[in-house]
Design a protein around this motif. Structure first.
Motif: not given
Length: 137
Positions: A44-45, A47-49, A51-52, A130-133, A135
């Protein structure tokens, strides 16, 4: 006596089977815990990075394009003022044209700086969402 040996062997086999089953359950539990507490959060991290990074690239392009648009607008305004000054009848007309240009350029610069500032603030919000959840922006 053969029955006792067979019973002992069977009992030993049952004990080994039970121990093997407990070890398998322990391994399954450890694997599930690893997946739940390490692998899934890491995925998940990542994927968030990703997206960021996508949002950073997208917003960076937007800011760059906006700055080019603003530079183009400023150049058009400057050339228009130079054309007007070139057709002035006397020095006082040139001074009025220059003064009007400087005033409008000052206002335009403030407006453009505000636009870029807002884009940069949005850039920051989009990059960390995205990093904060979150998105979403």
């Amino acid at each position: 006596m053969a029955e006792n040996v067979k019973a002992s062997i069977d009992k030993g086999a049952d004990t080994l089977k039970a121990a093997s089953d407990r070890m398998q359950q322990g391994a399954d539990t450890a694997q599930a815990n690893f997946r739940e507490h390490v692998a899934d959060p890491a995925q998940r991290a990542g994927e968030a990075m990703q997206e960021s990074g996508r949002k950073i690239a997208e917003t960076g392009s937007t800011i760059g394009a906006k700055m080019i648009d603003q530079a183009e607008q400023n150049a058009r305004e400057a050339f228009a003022a130079m054309r007007e000054a070139a057709s002035a009848k006397d020095l006082s007309d040139v001074m009025k044209i220059q003064s009007a240009f400087m005033q409008s350029q000052g206002q335009r610069s403030m407006s453009q700086a505000r636009e870029i500032g807002e884009l940069i603030m949005q850039f920051g919000r989009d990059a960390v969402a995205p990093l904060k959840g979150g998105g979403q922006s």
